[in-house]
Enzyme design. Structure first.
Site, mmCIF file in Angstrom:
data_model
loop_
_atom_site.group_PDB
_atom_site.id
_atom_site.type_symbol
_atom_site.label_atom_id
_atom_site.label_comp_id
_atom_site.label_asym_id
_atom_site.label_seq_id
_atom_site.Cartn_x
_atom_site.Cartn_y
_atom_site.Cartn_z
ATOM 1 N N LYS A 1 -14.217 -8.617 -7.824
ATOM 2 C CA LYS A 1 -13.430 -9.529 -8.652
ATOM 3 C C LYS A 1 -12.704 -10.553 -7.772
ATOM 4 C CE LYS A 1 -10.170 -9.768 -12.430
ATOM 5 N NZ LYS A 1 -9.312 -9.064 -13.379
ATOM 6 N N ASP A 2 -12.169 -10.117 -6.628
ATOM 7 C CA ASP A 2 -11.491 -11.052 -5.729
ATOM 8 C C ASP A 2 -12.472 -12.080 -5.180
ATOM 9 O OD1 ASP A 2 -8.946 -10.139 -6.059
ATOM 10 O OD2 ASP A 2 -8.943 -8.838 -4.294
ATOM 11 N N HIS B 1 0.809 -1.218 0.000
ATOM 12 C CA HIS B 1 0.000 0.000 0.000
ATOM 13 C C HIS B 1 0.842 1.267 0.000
ATOM 14 C CE1 HIS B 1 -4.273 -1.589 0.693
ATOM 15 N NE2 HIS B 1 -3.532 -2.489 0.087
ATOM 16 N N GLU C 1 5.762 -34.077 0.157
ATOM 17 C CA GLU C 1 4.538 -33.556 -0.433
ATOM 18 C C GLU C 1 4.865 -32.901 -1.768
ATOM 19 O OE1 GLU C 1 2.147 -35.047 1.281
ATOM 20 O OE2 GLU C 1 1.062 -33.250 1.887
ATOM 21 N N SER D 1 -0.078 -1.308 -6.386
ATOM 22 C CA SER D 1 0.092 -2.557 -7.113
ATOM 23 C C SER D 1 0.791 -2.324 -8.440
ATOM 24 C CB SER D 1 -1.271 -3.176 -7.405
ATOM 25 O OG SER D 1 -1.931 -3.480 -6.210
#
Ligand code: HEM
Ligand code: FES
Lengths: 182, 482
Positions: B244-245, B216, B288, B220
Site C-alpha cells: 500500500k505504501d 515501533h 516560499e 501505530s
C-alpha cells in the site's frame, strides 16, 4: 568499630571529597567553556569583515533636495542634503508624540545633512524615497514597502510596524565636502 | 536480542551475518511481521511518502553540491550553470527545488492526520514531539537551502528572517550579527548556510530514526483511534502495507513529476532568477508557500501589547485556569468562565482599537496609557514561533479520552475549521500587508491560537464521551458499538 574518632574522620573525608569533587567539576566547567567559546565566537564577524568599517564620501556633487546612497559595511547609507522646508517640518514636531523620541538636532550634525543607514528597523528592507519619483510615505521622508513603515524628513518612524527610527551611523565631516562614515 | 530467541534463516550468508549482528531479525520483526492495524486509510501513507522525499532530497542535494559554488560572487552563476551546462543539471535542480515543496505537502498532510485522528495522545506524545522537531528542522533546512541560489528572494528572505532575532530585547542585535557573520547578509552568511544546509538533513535522519523507534514501541494509531486488541485487528506490515505504501508513493511521485517536468517554477518566485542585489529590495518579499501561514501570523501584529491587552490576556488565563486545575466539567462554572472571557474580550478589543487610534490620529476613544510597551515586531516574532511551539505541547493541552475525530464531532468541526483557517492564513501571507488582508490575518491568527490554547482544553472537559467500537475488527465489519 564506630568510635567517635572514626566518625570525625568520616566527616573529614566527606568534606575533603566534596571539596575535590567541586574543584574538579568547576575546572571541568571552565575547560568546557573555553573550548566552546571559540566554537561560538568563530561565527562573529571576522577581522577582514571588521576592517571594512569606514567609507569616505565626496559631498560636493549633491545639491539641495538630492540624495545619494553609499555602501558602508555591505549595507546602504542614505545621505540627503535636506531643503529648508524639510528641516523646518522636522524641527516643528513635538518629540514627545514620537514612537522613538529623538529630536532633529539629535539626529544631525549639520542641519542640512541627514546621514542614516537605509535599512528599515522593522525587518530590514530598504525604504523608498531616495529617488525623486519614489513614494515617500505620509510624512514626506521615506516609505518601506515591505510592511508599510512611514519615516519623516529626519528618518524617524511615524507610522507602521517598525519600532525605531532609521539608525544614524557614526560619521565625521573631514572638511566641508568630505564625510567619513564609520 | 539474545541469539537464543532468534529463528534461523535458511540462506547461509544471511544466517552468518544475522547470528553475529541480528539486523535481519530486526527488519523481520519491525517491517516484516510487525502487527499493524488493518483499518488504515490513505492518510497513513504520508509517513512513508515523507520518508521517500527525505531520501530524494538528500540524493539530489548531494549531486547539486558537486556543482554548486558557495560564494556570493559565484553562487548564482553556478546554479545557472547547473541549469544550462551540467548534464541533466536542470532535472536534478528541479527535483530538489520542487522536492522541497512536495516534502512539505507530505508532511503537512501527515501532521493533519496526526491531529485529526488524535495520534499525538497518550501513549504517543514523545513520538509526536519528535515529529514536530522534524518539522522545525525541515523549516530551518528549507530556509537555508532557499538562500543558496543567491537570487533576490534568497537574499531578502535571509535579511528578513535573520532580522526576526533583532526583536529580542537587549541581545537581539548581537545575535543577528552573530548569525550573519557580518554587518549585512554577505559571503560569510552564504557559506555557513551552505554548511548547515548540508548538515541538517542528516540531523533530520537521526530524529526520524527516533520518531520511528518510538512508533515501533507504541504501534501505530488508526482511523478509529482505538488500540488493537487481538490478532484479528492487525495485519503483518509486509506485504500488506509495504504494497500500500509503494502504491501511495507512486501516485504521489506521479503528481510530483508533473510539476518537475511541466511546471517546474510554478511553486517558486520569479524574482529569485534575478541575482541578489543588497541595494534593491524587491517590491513584495514573499517566502516560499510552505512558510506563508507563519509569515501571515508574523505580520498580523500591527499592534503590540499595551496595558489593556495585558489585562485581557491575564483575565483569559484566569478564566481558563479551571480547565486545567479541575478534574471534571461539573466542577467548572460555565457562567463564570463566559463572563470572565467576555470581559477579557472587551479589554482586548479596547487595547487593539486604542492602538489603531494612536496610529491613525483619530480621537474617538482617547484612552490613557494606550501606547504599547511590547512592540508589534516582538509580538509578531513571538506569535510566529508560538504557532509552532503550541504543537509541541498539544499532547498536554488535550486530555479528552477519545482520540479520533470520528467519535468527537465538536473537535472534528474545530479541526476542519483549522484547516480552512490555515488556508486563509496562507493566502494572507502571500498578499501585501494592507487593507482588508490585515484584519483577516488577525482574525485567522486568533482562531489558530484560540483553537489550540482555548478550544482544545475546553473540549477536553466539555465534549461528551461517545461510545467507541468494541474492536477494530468489529468496526471494519460494521459491527455494533459497545
Ligand atoms: C531536508 C531536506 C532538504 C530540503 C527541505 C532542502 C531544500 C532546499 C531548497 C528549498 C533549496 C532552494 C532550491 C532553489 O530554489 O533553487 C535548496 C537548494 C540546495 N540544496 Fe537543499 N534541501 C534539502 C537537503 C539537501 C541536502 C542533503 C543537500 C546536500 C548536500 C542539499 C544541497 C543543496 C544545494 C547545493 C542547493 C543549491 C542549489 C539550488 O539552489 O538548486 N540540500 N535546498
Ligand atoms: S521591513 Fe520595513 S516595514 Fe517591514
Amino acid at each position: 568499630m564506630s568510635s567517635s574518632s572514626d566518625k570525625s574522620k568520616d566527616i573529614q573525608d566527606t568534606t575533603k571529597r566534596d571539596f575535590l569533587y567541586l574543584t574538579a567539576a568547576s575546572m571541568g566547567a571552565v575547560a568546557a567553556g573555553s573550548v566552546v567559546w571559540p566554537l561560538v565566537d568563530q561565527m562573529n564577524p571576522a577581522a577582514d569583515t571588521l576592517a571594512l568599517s569606514t567609507t569616505e564620501v565626496d559631498l560636493s556633487p549633491i545639491k539641495e533636495g538630492q540624495s545619494i546612497t553609499v555602501v558602508w559595511r555591505g549595507a546602504p547609507v542614505f545621505i540627503r542634503k535636506r531643503t529648508h522646508a524639510e528641516i523646518e517640518e522636522s524641527r516643528g514636531v513635538d518629540v514627545s508624540t514620537l514612537r522613538d523620541k529623538e529630536s532633529d538636532e539629535d539626529r544631525t550634525q549639520k542641519a542640512e545633512w541627514l546621514v542614516m543607514t537605509g535599512i528599515c528597523t522593522h525587518l530590514g528592507c530598504i525604504p523608498l524615497g531616495q529617488k525623486s519619483g519614489d513614494q515617500k510615505g505620509d510624512y514626506g521622508g521615506w516609505f518601506c514597502p515591505c510592511h508599510g513603515s512611514h519615516y519623516d524628513t529626519a528618518g524617524r518612524i511615524r507610522k507602521g510596524p517598525a519600532p525605531k527610527n532609521l539608525i544614524v551611523p557614526p560619521y565625521e565631516f573631514l572638511d566641508d565636502t568630505t564625510l567619513r562614515i564609520g | 536480542m539474545a541469539s537464543g530467541q532468534r529463528e534461523k534463516f535458511e540462506n547461509p550468508v544471511i544466517e552468518w551475518v544475522d547470528s553475529r549482528l541480528p539486523v535481519f531479525t530486526m527488519m523481520q520483526k519491525e517491517y516484516g511481521v510487525f502487527p499493524t492495524p488493518k483499518n488504515f486509510n490513505y492518510f497513513w501513507n504520508f509517513g512513508a511518502i515523507a520518508m521517500f522525499m527525505l531520501v530524494t532530497m538528500i540524493l539530489s542535494g548531494i549531486i547539486l553540491a558537486m556543482h554548486y559554488t558557495a560564494h556570493n560572487m559565484h553562487a548564482f552563476d553556478s546554479v545557472e550553470r547547473i541549469m544550462r551546462d551540467v548534464n541533466y543539471g536542470w532535472l536534478i535542480r528541479y527535483i530538489h527545488s520542487n522536492g522541497a515543496s512536495f516534502f512539505f505537502i507530505a508532511v503537512y498532510i501527515h501532521i493533519f492526520r496526526g491531529i485529526y485522528y488524535g495520534s499525538y495522545k497518550r501513549p504517543r506524545e514523545l513520538l509526536w514531539i519528535f515529529g514536530v522537531l522534524i518539522f522545525l528542522l525541515m523549516m530551518a533546512t528549507a530556509f537555508m537551502g532557499y538562500v543558496l541560489p543567491w537570487g533576490q528572494m534568497s537574499f531578502w528572505g535571509a535579511q528578513v528572517i535573520t532580522n526576526f532575532f533583532s526583536a529580542i530585547p537587549w541581545v537581539g542585535e548581537d545575535i543577528v550579527l552573530w548569525l550573519r557573520g557580518g554587518f549585512a547578509i554577505d559571503n560569510p552568511t552564504l557559506n555557513r548556510f551552505f554548511s548547515l544546509h548540508y548538515l541538517l538533513p542528516f540531523v533530520i535522519v537521526g530524529v526520524v530514526f527516533l520518531h520511528i523507534w518510538a512508533l515501533h514501541v507504541t504501534g501505530s494509531n488508526n482511523p478509529e483511534g482505538i488500540e488493537p486488541k487481538t490478532e484479528k485487528d492487525t495485519l503483518p506490515f509486509h506485504p500488506y502495507y509495504t504494497m500500500k505504501d509503494t502504491f501511495g508513493i507512486l501516485v504521489f511521485v506521479a503528481i510530483y513529476a508533473i510539476f518537475v517536468f511541466f511546471f517546474p517554477n510554478a511553486l517558486g518566485h520569479p524574482d529569485n532568477y534575478i541575482p541578489a542585489d543588497p541595494m534593491v529590495t524587491p517590491a513584495h518579499i514573499v517566502p516560499e508557500w510552505y512558510f506563508l501561514p507563519f509569515y501571515a501570523i508574523l505580520r498580523a501584529f500591527t499592534f503590540g501589547v499595551n496595558i489593556y491587552i495585558l489585562a485581557g490576556l491575564g483575565l483569559t488565563v484566569v478564566a481558563l485556569l479551571p480547565l486545567f486545575t479541575k478534574k471534571t466539567a461539573k466542577e467548572i462554572s460555565l457562567p463564570v468562565m463566559s463572563f470572565l472571557m467576555a470581559l477579557a474580550g472587551v479589554l482586548l478589543l479596547l487595547g487593539y482599537f486604542s492602538q489603531l487610534e494612536l496610529e491613525s490620529g483619530a480621537k474617538a476613544l482617547s484612552l490613557p496609557l494606550s501606547t504599547a510597551f511590547v512592540d508589534a515586531k516582538l509580538c509578531g516574532v513571538l506569535a510566529m514561533f508560538g504557532a509552532i511551539a503550541v504543537l509541541f505541547v498539544l499532547p498536554f493541552l488535550d486530555t479528552h479520552p477519545v482520540r479520533s475525530a470520528r467519535y468527537r464531532p465538536w473537535f472534528k468541526l474545530g479541526v476542519l475549521l483549522l484547516v480552512v483557517d490555515v488556508v486563509i492564513l496562507t493566502v494572507c501571507g502571500a498578499k501585501p500587508a494592507e487593507g482588508f488582508w490585515v484584519p483577516l490575518s488577525q482574525v485567522s491568527m486568533l482562531y489558530y491560537m484560540g483553537f489550540f490554547m482555548m478550544g482544545i482544553p475546553f473540549l477536553s472537559k466539555f465534549e461528551p464521551i461517545k461510545d467507541l467500537p468494541k474492536s477494530i475488527h468489529q468496526s471494519v465489519l460494521g459491527g455494533e458499538r459497545a
